[in-house]
Design a protein around this motif. Structure first.
Motif, PDB file in Angstrom:
ATOM      1  N   ASN A   1       0.828  -1.208   0.000  1.00 40.06           N
ATOM      2  CA  ASN A   1       0.000   0.000   0.000  1.00 40.06           C
ATOM      3  C   ASN A   1       0.862   1.258   0.000  1.00 40.06           C
ATOM      4  N   ILE A   2       1.949   1.214   0.757  1.00 42.29           N
ATOM      5  CA  ILE A   2       2.852   2.368   0.785  1.00 42.29           C
ATOM      6  C   ILE A   2       3.486   2.582  -0.583  1.00 42.29           C
ATOM      7  N   ASP A   3       3.896   1.461  -1.241  1.00 41.83           N
ATOM      8  CA  ASP A   3       4.494   1.580  -2.577  1.00 41.83           C
ATOM      9  C   ASP A   3       3.495   2.162  -3.569  1.00 41.83           C
ATOM     10  N   LYS A   4       2.225   1.727  -3.504  1.00 43.49           N
ATOM     11  CA  LYS A   4       1.213   2.265  -4.413  1.00 43.49           C
ATOM     12  C   LYS A   4       1.010   3.753  -4.185  1.00 43.49           C
ATOM     13  N   LYS A   5       0.987   4.155  -2.931  1.00 38.89           N
ATOM     14  CA  LYS A   5       0.827   5.581  -2.644  1.00 38.89           C
ATOM     15  C   LYS A   5       2.001   6.381  -3.183  1.00 38.89           C
ATOM     16  N   GLU A   6       3.218   5.817  -3.051  1.00 35.78           N
ATOM     17  CA  GLU A   6       4.390   6.522  -3.570  1.00 35.78           C
ATOM     18  C   GLU A   6       4.341   6.632  -5.084  1.00 35.78           C
ATOM     19  N   VAL A   7       3.864   5.552  -5.770  1.00 40.25           N
ATOM     20  CA  VAL A   7       3.755   5.596  -7.234  1.00 40.25           C
ATOM     21  C   VAL A   7       2.749   6.656  -7.661  1.00 40.25           C
ATOM     22  N   ARG A   8       1.567   6.664  -6.993  1.00 42.40           N
ATOM     23  CA  ARG A   8       0.572   7.676  -7.334  1.00 42.40           C
ATOM     24  C   ARG A   8       1.093   9.075  -7.062  1.00 42.40           C
ATOM     25  N   LYS A   9       1.816   9.219  -5.992  1.00 42.53           N
ATOM     26  CA  LYS A   9       2.364  10.527  -5.661  1.00 42.53           C
ATOM     27  C   LYS A   9       3.380  10.971  -6.695  1.00 42.53           C
ATOM     28  N   SER A  10       4.244  10.024  -7.140  1.00 39.10           N
ATOM     29  CA  SER A  10       5.246  10.375  -8.152  1.00 39.10           C
ATOM     30  C   SER A  10       4.584  10.714  -9.476  1.00 39.10           C
ATOM     31  N   GLU A  11       3.496   9.976  -9.835  1.00 38.19           N
ATOM     32  CA  GLU A  11       2.796  10.286 -11.079  1.00 38.19           C
ATOM     33  C   GLU A  11       2.127  11.651 -11.013  1.00 38.19           C
ATOM     34  N   GLU A  12       1.566  11.979  -9.875  1.00 43.83           N
ATOM     35  CA  GLU A  12       0.935  13.281  -9.743  1.00 43.83           C
ATOM     36  C   GLU A  12       1.959  14.402  -9.802  1.00 43.83           C
ATOM     37  N   LEU A  13       3.139  14.148  -9.305  1.00 42.40           N
ATOM     38  CA  LEU A  13       4.146  15.193  -9.269  1.00 42.40           C
ATOM     39  C   LEU A  13       4.892  15.335 -10.587  1.00 42.40           C
ATOM     40  N   ASP A  14       4.882  14.299 -11.448  1.00 45.33           N
ATOM     41  CA  ASP A  14       5.625  14.360 -12.705  1.00 45.33           C
ATOM     42  C   ASP A  14       4.794  15.109 -13.744  1.00 45.33           C
ATOM     43  N   PRO A  15       5.190  16.295 -14.164  1.00 46.63           N
ATOM     44  CA  PRO A  15       4.376  17.069 -15.126  1.00 46.63           C
ATOM     45  C   PRO A  15       4.407  16.485 -16.522  1.00 46.63           C
ATOM     46  N   ARG A  16       5.426  15.690 -16.848  1.00 48.86           N
ATOM     47  CA  ARG A  16       5.507  15.135 -18.199  1.00 48.86           C
ATOM     48  C   ARG A  16       4.377  14.160 -18.473  1.00 48.86           C
ATOM     49  N   ILE A  17       4.016  13.369 -17.466  1.00 45.70           N
ATOM     50  CA  ILE A  17       2.923  12.414 -17.648  1.00 45.70           C
ATOM     51  C   ILE A  17       1.612  13.146 -17.876  1.00 45.70           C
ATOM     52  N   GLN A  18       1.372  14.185 -17.086  1.00 44.41           N
ATOM     53  CA  GLN A  18       0.148  14.963 -17.256  1.00 44.41           C
ATOM     54  C   GLN A  18       0.104  15.624 -18.624  1.00 44.41           C
ATOM     55  N   GLU A  19       1.247  16.109 -19.086  1.00 42.01           N
ATOM     56  CA  GLU A  19       1.306  16.752 -20.403  1.00 42.01           C
ATOM     57  C   GLU A  19       1.017  15.757 -21.521  1.00 42.01           C
ATOM     58  N   GLU A  20       1.597  14.555 -21.414  1.00 44.65           N
ATOM     59  CA  GLU A  20       1.352  13.539 -22.439  1.00 44.65           C
ATOM     60  C   GLU A  20      -0.110  13.090 -22.435  1.00 44.65           C
ATOM     61  N   LEU A  21      -0.710  13.009 -21.264  1.00 45.54           N
ATOM     62  CA  LEU A  21      -2.130  12.649 -21.199  1.00 45.54           C
ATOM     63  C   LEU A  21      -2.998  13.714 -21.854  1.00 45.54           C
ATOM     64  N   GLU A  22      -2.648  14.969 -21.650  1.00 44.00           N
ATOM     65  CA  GLU A  22      -3.396  16.042 -22.305  1.00 44.00           C
ATOM     66  C   GLU A  22      -3.252  15.973 -23.818  1.00 44.00           C
ATOM     67  N   HIS A  23      -2.031  15.687 -24.296  1.00 50.05           N
ATOM     68  CA  HIS A  23      -1.829  15.528 -25.741  1.00 50.05           C
ATOM     69  C   HIS A  23      -2.650  14.362 -26.282  1.00 50.05           C
ATOM     70  N   LEU A  24      -2.700  13.274 -25.515  1.00 46.02           N
ATOM     71  CA  LEU A  24      -3.480  12.115 -25.945  1.00 46.02           C
ATOM     72  C   LEU A  24      -4.967  12.444 -26.027  1.00 46.02           C
ATOM     73  N   ASN A  25      -5.462  13.185 -25.056  1.00 42.66           N
ATOM     74  CA  ASN A  25      -6.873  13.579 -25.084  1.00 42.66           C
ATOM     75  C   ASN A  25      -7.167  14.490 -26.269  1.00 42.66           C
ATOM     76  N   GLN A  26      -6.267  15.431 -26.537  1.00 43.72           N
ATOM     77  CA  GLN A  26      -6.462  16.321 -27.680  1.00 43.72           C
ATOM     78  C   GLN A  26      -6.450  15.549 -28.994  1.00 43.72           C
ATOM     79  N   ALA A  27      -5.511  14.596 -29.109  1.00 36.29           N
ATOM     80  CA  ALA A  27      -5.454  13.791 -30.337  1.00 36.29           C
ATOM     81  C   ALA A  27      -6.721  12.963 -30.506  1.00 36.29           C
ATOM     82  N   SER A  28      -7.240  12.424 -29.409  1.00 34.76           N
ATOM     83  CA  SER A  28      -8.478  11.641 -29.494  1.00 34.76           C
ATOM     84  C   SER A  28      -9.646  12.513 -29.934  1.00 34.76           C
ATOM     85  N   GLU A  29      -9.713  13.732 -29.414  1.00 38.01           N
ATOM     86  CA  GLU A  29     -10.785  14.640 -29.821  1.00 38.01           C
ATOM     87  C   GLU A  29     -10.667  15.004 -31.303  1.00 38.01           C
TER      88      GLU A  29
END
Length: 261
Positions: free
Chosen positions: A65-93
């Motif tokens: 559970n601690i490892d999962k929380k750390e992974v989610r925390k790292s994903e939330e803090l990494d702006p590159r992942i959020q940026e790529e997800l936004e690009h993916l959503n735009q491409a899908s639209e």
């Protein structure tokens, strides 16, 4: 001495000392050195082992559970992942929008095609056999138009070949002047430029000759096509006039469909 009473042995009498009582585990049961079992001994050990195992599992689950929380925390803090997800959503639209536009264009094309076929069939039924009689004339006009376009392309090719030939000859002239100015040193740069320019002149000359021949060929075809159009126009004048509404309507629909493609 009364039966069952104990007698103390004097010190140094040689009597063996009473053995100390010890407990062993046999088949999950506590057994003393007197051979008698002690109920509950094995149960206590099993209970201890089971409790220890449950604690280890709890620690593993807690660590996961601690490892999962750390992974989610790292994903939330990494702006590159959020940026790529936004690009993916735009491409899908964009893909969805383009698919809708494609479906609409196909539906519109089918409607125009169906409408044109219906109107042309109605016009053909109204005009009768004059359409088939006049068809060779309109086919000859189409071929004559294509021949004119080929003639225009051949003329442009000839103009480019002449321009390239003139530029190559100018380069040869410049290289020759450079060699004449440095006739004592014979600069290899000027010699290389002269050789290169001479090759370009030869290539441009070959292209110019080919373009002249091509222009003459397509010009002759164009003249023949125009002569055939004129001949058919003279011989089919009446049916051409009668079938004119049909072929004008057909040309109009063809133009609309070409714009849709």
């Amino acid at each position: 001495m009364e039966p069952g009473s104990l007698r103390e042995s004097p010190a140094g009498s040689g009597d063996p000392k009473p053995a100390e009582w010890r407990e062993e585990i046999r088949n999950g049961m506590a057994v003393g050195n007197d051979g008698k079992g002690r109920a509950g001994g094995g149960d206590n050990i099993d209970t201890f082992k089971k409790t220890d195992g449950e604690g280890a599992e709890d620690r593993i689950v807690e660590k996961v559970n601690i490892d999962k929380k750390e992974v989610r925390k790292s994903e939330e803090l990494d702006p590159r992942i959020q940026e790529e997800l936004e690009h993916l959503n735009q491409a899908s639209e964009e893909i969805n929008t383009l698919e809708l536009q494609l479906d609409e264009a196909r539906s519109s094309y089918r409607r125009i095609l169906t409408d044109s076929a219906r109107k042309l069939n109605a016009q053909a039924s109204h005009l009768g056999t004059c359409i088939e009689k006049a068809r060779p004339y309109y086919e000859a006009r189409r071929l004559a138009k294509e021949a004119q376009q080929e003639t225009q392309r051949a003329a442009l090719r000839y103009e480019r070949a002449v321009s390239m030939h003139s530029a190559a000859r100018e380069m040869v002239y410049v290289a020759e002047q450079g060699l004449m100015a440095d006739c004592n040193t014979m600069d290899p740069t000027w010699q290389e430029m002269l050789n290169h320019s001479t090759c370009k002149v030869n290539e441009a000359e070959e292209e110019r000759v080919r373009s002249v021949e091509e222009h003459q060929r397509v010009t002759q075809q164009c003249q023949q096509a125009e002569a055939r159009v004129q001949s058919l126009q003279n011989s089919l004048r009446r049916v051409i006039l009668r079938s004119k509404p049909y072929f004008e309507l057909k040309a109009q629909f063809n133009h609309i469909l070409e714009k849709r493609c």
